[in-house]
Design a protein around this motif. Structure first.
Motif, mmCIF file in Angstrom:
data_model
loop_
_atom_site.group_PDB
_atom_site.id
_atom_site.type_symbol
_atom_site.label_atom_id
_atom_site.label_comp_id
_atom_site.label_asym_id
_atom_site.label_seq_id
_atom_site.Cartn_x
_atom_site.Cartn_y
_atom_site.Cartn_z
ATOM 1 N N MET A 1 -11.205 -18.585 8.177
ATOM 2 C CA MET A 1 -10.839 -17.608 7.161
ATOM 3 C C MET A 1 -9.428 -17.921 6.663
ATOM 4 S SD MET A 1 -10.571 -13.475 7.430
ATOM 5 C CE MET A 1 -12.270 -13.226 7.015
ATOM 6 N N ASP A 2 -9.226 -17.772 5.372
ATOM 7 C CA ASP A 2 -7.912 -17.990 4.772
ATOM 8 C C ASP A 2 -6.943 -16.901 5.232
ATOM 9 O OD1 ASP A 2 -8.896 -20.127 3.234
ATOM 10 O OD2 ASP A 2 -9.632 -18.737 1.715
ATOM 11 N N LYS A 3 -5.697 -17.281 5.374
ATOM 12 C CA LYS A 3 -4.629 -16.326 5.675
ATOM 13 C C LYS A 3 -3.812 -16.123 4.412
ATOM 14 C CE LYS A 3 -5.125 -16.313 10.237
ATOM 15 N NZ LYS A 3 -5.666 -15.197 10.942
ATOM 16 N N LEU A 4 -3.299 -14.933 4.232
ATOM 17 C CA LEU A 4 -2.391 -14.696 3.126
ATOM 18 C C LEU A 4 -1.069 -15.382 3.446
ATOM 19 C CD1 LEU A 4 -3.031 -10.910 2.441
ATOM 20 C CD2 LEU A 4 -3.995 -12.870 1.247
ATOM 21 N N LEU A 5 -0.429 -15.934 2.442
ATOM 22 C CA LEU A 5 0.839 -16.610 2.654
ATOM 23 C C LEU A 5 1.926 -15.618 3.048
ATOM 24 C CD1 LEU A 5 2.378 -19.269 2.579
ATOM 25 C CD2 LEU A 5 2.823 -18.855 0.157
ATOM 26 N N ILE A 6 1.986 -14.504 2.319
ATOM 27 C CA ILE A 6 2.983 -13.466 2.599
ATOM 28 C C ILE A 6 2.234 -12.294 3.222
ATOM 29 C CG2 ILE A 6 4.707 -11.918 1.595
ATOM 30 C CD1 ILE A 6 5.035 -14.082 -0.616
ATOM 31 N N ARG A 7 2.621 -11.918 4.454
ATOM 32 C CA ARG A 7 1.857 -10.938 5.231
ATOM 33 C C ARG A 7 2.762 -9.854 5.820
ATOM 34 N NH1 ARG A 7 -0.109 -16.206 7.251
ATOM 35 N NH2 ARG A 7 1.291 -15.888 8.991
ATOM 36 N N PRO A 8 3.311 -8.988 4.990
ATOM 37 C CA PRO A 8 4.167 -7.925 5.535
ATOM 38 C C PRO A 8 3.334 -6.863 6.245
ATOM 39 C CG PRO A 8 3.764 -7.512 3.232
ATOM 40 C CD PRO A 8 3.146 -8.858 3.544
ATOM 41 N N SER A 9 3.962 -6.160 7.149
ATOM 42 C CA SER A 9 3.293 -5.027 7.791
ATOM 43 C C SER A 9 3.197 -3.877 6.804
ATOM 44 C CB SER A 9 4.101 -4.564 9.005
ATOM 45 O OG SER A 9 4.124 -5.567 9.983
ATOM 46 N N PRO A 10 2.156 -3.060 6.944
ATOM 47 C CA PRO A 10 2.077 -1.877 6.073
ATOM 48 C C PRO A 10 3.163 -0.874 6.438
ATOM 49 C CG PRO A 10 0.229 -1.927 7.621
ATOM 50 C CD PRO A 10 1.007 -3.184 7.822
ATOM 51 N N PHE A 11 3.600 -0.113 5.449
ATOM 52 C CA PHE A 11 4.547 0.963 5.710
ATOM 53 C C PHE A 11 3.820 2.069 6.464
ATOM 54 C CE2 PHE A 11 6.392 -0.613 1.547
ATOM 55 C CZ PHE A 11 7.372 -1.363 2.153
ATOM 56 N N TYR A 12 4.533 2.836 7.242
ATOM 57 C CA TYR A 12 3.957 3.894 8.062
ATOM 58 C C TYR A 12 3.096 4.863 7.238
ATOM 59 C CZ TYR A 12 3.579 7.997 10.995
ATOM 60 O OH TYR A 12 3.097 9.068 11.691
ATOM 61 N N ASP A 13 3.577 5.242 6.051
ATOM 62 C CA ASP A 13 2.881 6.239 5.243
ATOM 63 C C ASP A 13 2.120 5.616 4.063
ATOM 64 O OD1 ASP A 13 5.121 5.437 3.850
ATOM 65 O OD2 ASP A 13 5.694 7.457 3.219
ATOM 66 N N GLU A 14 1.867 4.316 4.105
ATOM 67 C CA GLU A 14 1.224 3.610 2.991
ATOM 68 C C GLU A 14 -0.297 3.719 3.091
ATOM 69 O OE1 GLU A 14 2.317 -0.500 0.781
ATOM 70 O OE2 GLU A 14 2.173 -0.600 2.954
ATOM 71 N N SER A 15 -0.945 4.004 1.981
ATOM 72 C CA SER A 15 -2.407 4.048 1.956
ATOM 73 C C SER A 15 -2.955 2.628 1.991
ATOM 74 C CB SER A 15 -2.904 4.760 0.690
ATOM 75 O OG SER A 15 -2.629 3.966 -0.459
ATOM 76 N N LEU A 16 -4.216 2.511 2.313
ATOM 77 C CA LEU A 16 -4.856 1.205 2.340
ATOM 78 C C LEU A 16 -4.805 0.556 0.962
ATOM 79 C CD1 LEU A 16 -6.483 -1.005 3.743
ATOM 80 C CD2 LEU A 16 -8.543 0.334 3.267
ATOM 81 N N SER A 17 -5.135 1.318 -0.066
ATOM 82 C CA SER A 17 -5.114 0.752 -1.420
ATOM 83 C C SER A 17 -3.697 0.374 -1.845
ATOM 84 C CB SER A 17 -5.750 1.714 -2.425
ATOM 85 O OG SER A 17 -5.115 2.965 -2.395
ATOM 86 N N GLY A 18 -2.696 1.145 -1.421
ATOM 87 C CA GLY A 18 -1.307 0.816 -1.728
ATOM 88 C C GLY A 18 -0.876 -0.466 -1.037
ATOM 89 N N TYR A 19 -1.306 -0.624 0.204
ATOM 90 C CA TYR A 19 -0.981 -1.840 0.957
ATOM 91 C C TYR A 19 -1.621 -3.065 0.305
ATOM 92 C CZ TYR A 19 -0.637 -5.092 4.890
ATOM 93 O OH TYR A 19 -0.376 -6.189 5.688
ATOM 94 N N ILE A 20 -2.876 -2.935 -0.089
ATOM 95 C CA ILE A 20 -3.554 -4.068 -0.724
ATOM 96 C C ILE A 20 -2.926 -4.382 -2.078
ATOM 97 C CG2 ILE A 20 -5.740 -4.821 -1.747
ATOM 98 C CD1 ILE A 20 -7.090 -3.538 0.718
ATOM 99 N N SER A 21 -2.509 -3.369 -2.789
ATOM 100 C CA SER A 21 -1.808 -3.588 -4.053
ATOM 101 C C SER A 21 -0.504 -4.345 -3.823
ATOM 102 C CB SER A 21 -1.528 -2.245 -4.727
ATOM 103 O OG SER A 21 -0.800 -2.423 -5.907
ATOM 104 N N ARG A 22 0.225 -3.967 -2.790
ATOM 105 C CA ARG A 22 1.487 -4.646 -2.455
ATOM 106 C C ARG A 22 1.229 -6.092 -2.025
ATOM 107 N NH1 ARG A 22 5.177 -4.360 2.100
ATOM 108 N NH2 ARG A 22 3.742 -2.958 3.173
ATOM 109 N N LEU A 23 0.188 -6.323 -1.221
ATOM 110 C CA LEU A 23 -0.174 -7.691 -0.829
ATOM 111 C C LEU A 23 -0.510 -8.538 -2.055
ATOM 112 C CD1 LEU A 23 -2.483 -7.083 2.281
ATOM 113 C CD2 LEU A 23 -0.189 -8.085 2.287
#
Length: 74
Positions: free
Chosen positions: A1-23
Motif C-alpha cells: 500500500m502507498d504511504k502518504l509523503l506528509i503524514r501529520p497526526s490529527p488534531f485532538y478535536d479534528e473531524s475525520l473529514s477535516g483531517y482528510i482535507s488537511r492531508l
C-alpha cells in the motif's frame, strides 16, 4: 500500500473529514477522493459523507487510513 509523503497526526478535536482535507492539502493532491478511496472510506457521488465520523465513528474502519499515514487508529 502507498504511504502518504506528509503524514501529520490529527488534531485532538479534528473531524475525520477535516483531517482528510488537511492531508489532501499538505500532500498537494488535486482532490480528497484519492485519500478516501485508498483508505476505503465511504463517498457518495464524489462527495465525502461528512456525518460518518460524527454519528457512528465506531462503525468506520480506519485500518487503511492508518496504513497510509503510519498513525495508530486510536
Amino acid at each position: 500500500m502507498d504511504k502518504l509523503l506528509i503524514r501529520p497526526s490529527p488534531f485532538y478535536d479534528e473531524s475525520l473529514s477535516g483531517y482528510i482535507s488537511r492531508l489532501t492539502t499538505l500532500n498537494s493532491y488535486d482532490h480528497f477522493s484519492w485519500i478516501y478511496i485508498k483508505a476505503g472510506l465511504t463517498m457518495k457521488n464524489d462527495v465525502a459523507i461528512e456525518y460518518t465520523d460524527k454519528i457512528a465513528p465506531s462503525r468506520i474502519s480506519l485500518t487503511s487510513l492508518s496504513n497510509l499515514t503510519d498513525i495508530s487508529e486510536q
